[in-house]
Design a protein around this motif. Structure first.
Motif, PDB file in Angstrom:
ATOM      1  N   LEU A  63       0.860  -1.189   0.039  1.00  9.88           N
ATOM      2  CA  LEU A  63       0.018  -0.044  -0.143  1.00  9.88           C
ATOM      3  C   LEU A  63       0.906   1.296  -0.057  1.00  9.88           C
ATOM      4  CD1 LEU A  63      -2.641  -0.963   2.613  1.00  9.88           C
ATOM      5  CD2 LEU A  63      -3.018  -1.041   0.304  1.00  9.88           C
ATOM      6  N   GLY A  64       2.185   1.029   0.617  1.00  8.90           N
ATOM      7  CA  GLY A  64       2.932   2.173   0.741  1.00  8.90           C
ATOM      8  C   GLY A  64       3.449   2.708  -0.686  1.00  8.90           C
ATOM      9  N   LYS A  65       3.387   1.862  -1.556  1.00 10.83           N
ATOM     10  CA  LYS A  65       4.159   2.191  -2.972  1.00 10.83           C
ATOM     11  C   LYS A  65       3.245   3.630  -3.654  1.00 10.83           C
ATOM     12  CE  LYS A  65       5.296   0.319  -7.522  1.00 10.83           C
ATOM     13  NZ  LYS A  65       5.526  -0.997  -8.254  1.00 10.83           N
ATOM     14  N   GLN A  70       2.578   8.846  -5.331  1.00 12.37           N
ATOM     15  CA  GLN A  70       1.609  10.125  -5.487  1.00 12.37           C
ATOM     16  C   GLN A  70       2.222  10.988  -4.677  1.00 12.37           C
ATOM     17  OE1 GLN A  70      -1.990   8.837  -3.960  1.00 12.37           O
ATOM     18  NE2 GLN A  70      -2.215   7.130  -5.496  1.00 12.37           N
ATOM     19  N   THR A  71       2.867  10.938  -3.627  1.00 11.37           N
ATOM     20  CA  THR A  71       3.511  12.113  -2.713  1.00 11.37           C
ATOM     21  C   THR A  71       4.990  12.237  -2.643  1.00 11.37           C
ATOM     22  OG1 THR A  71       1.488  11.367  -1.444  1.00 11.37           O
ATOM     23  CG2 THR A  71       3.128  13.072  -0.357  1.00 11.37           C
ATOM     24  N   HIS A  76      12.180  12.196  -3.876  1.00  9.99           N
ATOM     25  CA  HIS A  76      12.865  11.129  -3.178  1.00  9.99           C
ATOM     26  C   HIS A  76      12.990   9.747  -3.863  1.00  9.99           C
ATOM     27  CE1 HIS A  76      13.251  12.975   0.683  1.00  9.99           C
ATOM     28  NE2 HIS A  76      11.994  13.210   0.850  1.00  9.99           N
ATOM     29  N   GLY A  77      12.029   9.963  -5.192  1.00 13.78           N
ATOM     30  CA  GLY A  77      12.130   8.797  -6.262  1.00 13.78           C
ATOM     31  C   GLY A  77      11.124   7.720  -5.634  1.00 13.78           C
ATOM     32  N   VAL A  78      10.566   6.925  -6.484  1.00 15.75           N
ATOM     33  CA  VAL A  78       9.464   5.798  -6.381  1.00 15.75           C
ATOM     34  C   VAL A  78      10.240   4.783  -5.475  1.00 15.75           C
ATOM     35  CG1 VAL A  78       8.189   4.046  -7.158  1.00 15.75           C
ATOM     36  CG2 VAL A  78       8.150   6.330  -8.059  1.00 15.75           C
ATOM     37  N   ASP A  79      11.650   4.618  -5.762  1.00 20.90           N
ATOM     38  CA  ASP A  79      12.438   3.556  -5.231  1.00 20.90           C
ATOM     39  C   ASP A  79      13.330   4.217  -4.063  1.00 20.90           C
ATOM     40  OD1 ASP A  79      14.370   4.838  -6.510  1.00 20.90           O
ATOM     41  OD2 ASP A  79      15.283   3.051  -7.360  1.00 20.90           O
ATOM     42  N   GLY A  80      13.093   5.345  -3.650  1.00 25.51           N
ATOM     43  CA  GLY A  80      13.912   6.080  -2.420  1.00 25.51           C
ATOM     44  C   GLY A  80      15.110   6.657  -3.062  1.00 25.51           C
ATOM     45  N   ASN A  81      15.761   6.289  -4.052  1.00 30.19           N
ATOM     46  CA  ASN A  81      16.968   6.948  -4.624  1.00 30.19           C
ATOM     47  C   ASN A  81      16.637   8.366  -5.286  1.00 30.19           C
ATOM     48  OD1 ASN A  81      19.008   4.719  -3.894  1.00 30.19           O
ATOM     49  ND2 ASN A  81      17.464   3.505  -4.721  1.00 30.19           N
ATOM     50  N   SER A  82      16.691   9.292  -4.380  1.00 30.46           N
ATOM     51  CA  SER A  82      16.718  10.713  -5.024  1.00 30.46           C
ATOM     52  C   SER A  82      17.869  10.935  -5.874  1.00 30.46           C
ATOM     53  CB  SER A  82      16.476  11.504  -4.117  1.00 30.46           C
ATOM     54  OG  SER A  82      17.359  11.460  -3.039  1.00 30.46           O
ATOM     55  N   ILE A  83      17.646  12.003  -6.644  1.00 30.52           N
ATOM     56  CA  ILE A  83      18.920  12.161  -7.761  1.00 30.52           C
ATOM     57  C   ILE A  83      19.605  13.672  -7.440  1.00 30.52           C
ATOM     58  CG2 ILE A  83      17.762  11.144  -9.552  1.00 30.52           C
ATOM     59  CD1 ILE A  83      17.000  13.766 -10.835  1.00 30.52           C
ATOM     60  N   ALA A  84      19.076  14.040  -6.283  1.00 24.46           N
ATOM     61  CA  ALA A  84      19.567  15.634  -5.959  1.00 24.46           C
ATOM     62  C   ALA A  84      20.001  15.377  -4.243  1.00 24.46           C
ATOM     63  CB  ALA A  84      18.762  16.632  -6.178  1.00 24.46           C
ATOM     64  N   TRP A 133       7.161   0.629   2.693  1.00 21.61           N
ATOM     65  CA  TRP A 133       7.743   0.780   1.410  1.00 21.61           C
ATOM     66  C   TRP A 133       9.025   1.181   1.260  1.00 21.61           C
ATOM     67  CZ3 TRP A 133       7.281  -1.364  -3.398  1.00 21.61           C
ATOM     68  CH2 TRP A 133       7.732  -0.658  -4.214  1.00 21.61           C
ATOM     69  N   TYR A 134       9.735   2.335   1.501  1.00 24.55           N
ATOM     70  CA  TYR A 134      10.853   2.829   1.292  1.00 24.55           C
ATOM     71  C   TYR A 134      12.047   1.952   2.189  1.00 24.55           C
ATOM     72  CZ  TYR A 134       9.853   6.933  -1.356  1.00 24.55           C
ATOM     73  OH  TYR A 134       9.340   7.615  -2.157  1.00 24.55           O
ATOM     74  N   ALA A 135      11.425   1.189   3.129  1.00 21.23           N
ATOM     75  CA  ALA A 135      12.532   0.230   4.098  1.00 21.23           C
ATOM     76  C   ALA A 135      12.740  -0.986   3.191  1.00 21.23           C
ATOM     77  CB  ALA A 135      11.810  -0.012   5.394  1.00 21.23           C
ATOM     78  N   THR A 136      11.845  -1.337   2.355  1.00 22.11           N
ATOM     79  CA  THR A 136      12.291  -2.532   1.499  1.00 22.11           C
ATOM     80  C   THR A 136      12.931  -2.336   0.207  1.00 22.11           C
ATOM     81  OG1 THR A 136      10.159  -2.375   0.204  1.00 22.11           O
ATOM     82  CG2 THR A 136       9.788  -3.284   2.282  1.00 22.11           C
TER      83      THR A 136
END
Length: 237
Positions: A63-65, A70-71, A76-84, A133-136
């Protein structure tokens, strides 16, 4: 101050960091009796942070994905790897730590002009789910620090600085830290060096004052040490 006095102070700091081990053995809640001066969590002192951790309820990563898409994805990127570097990488971070920081943002215990209004929009379930989600996810090391500083940064991270009574960062910021305050500490490996530097400077100046023992630790770091340890951490994975 004599060498023996510096050594004694350094060892005392290490004992305080790891003191929760003996507290557990005596049936005490980790952090009990340490007082508010050790740092603040979302609800007050370190004891409150431990209480929040013990009451932690995991979220639903599936559900966290949707919440991330959306938010959070724009920064932060969908996978949690932001680019900045202005936006921290969230991939692989401890779920409980993400929940605590999002809660801090939602209650304004931690101030950030961008994150406060975003966190206010998240209900408790969404907050826990996006943290799950981000923890996974798997972090992609930033490796953006000055390579010439990595050796010096490694010394700070692994050995600390006895002259300033700072214990090694490894006491808390490993994937599996020893029992004690490390359970509340974030994972740092692979984070942007620029973001790490910015946070350490905020902790040192008192701009971030809720982060448990870190304001005291950061206050003892020089600009050069902060830059070096951030460079070293950014290439870990």
């Amino acid at each position: 101050m004599s060498f023996l006095m510096r050594r004694a102070t350094y060892l005392l700091t290490c004992v305080l960091l790891l003191g929760a081990t003996s507290a557990n053995a005596q049936g005490m809640r980790p952090g009990q009796g340490m007082g508010r001066g050790m740092g603040q969590g979302a609800g007050g002192g370190q004891g409150a942070a431990w209480a929040n951790l013990s009451a932690f309820v995991p979220g639903d990563a599936k559900l966290g994905k949707a919440v991330a898409e959306q938010t959070c994805a724009a920064c932060h990127g969908v996978d949690g790897n932001s680019i900045a570097a202005v936006f921290p990488k969230l991939a692989g971070q401890k779920e409980s730590y993400l929940v605590r920081q999002l809660t801090n943002f939602s209650t304004n215990a931690r101030q950030n002009d961008l994150m406060n209004p975003i966190a206010h929009q998240l209900d408790p379930d969404s907050l826990r789910n996006v943290a799950a989600w981000y923890a996974t996810q798997t972090i992609k090391p930033a490796n953006d620090g000055d390579s010439k500083l990595i050796a010096a940064g490694r010394r700070v991270f692994e050995a600390g600085d006895i002259s300033q009574h700072n214990p090694p960062c490894t006491h808390c910021h490993l994937a599996n830290p020893p029992p004690g305050p490390g359970a509340l500490a974030p994972l740092l490996a692979g984070q942007f060096s620029g973001y790490l530097q910015a946070q350490l400077l905020q902790l040192r100046s008192g701009q971030r004052s809720h982060a448990l023992m870190m304001p005291m630790m950061a206050a003892r770091l020089s600009d050069a040490q902060i830059e070096a340890v951030a460079a070293y951490i950014s290439q870990l994975h």
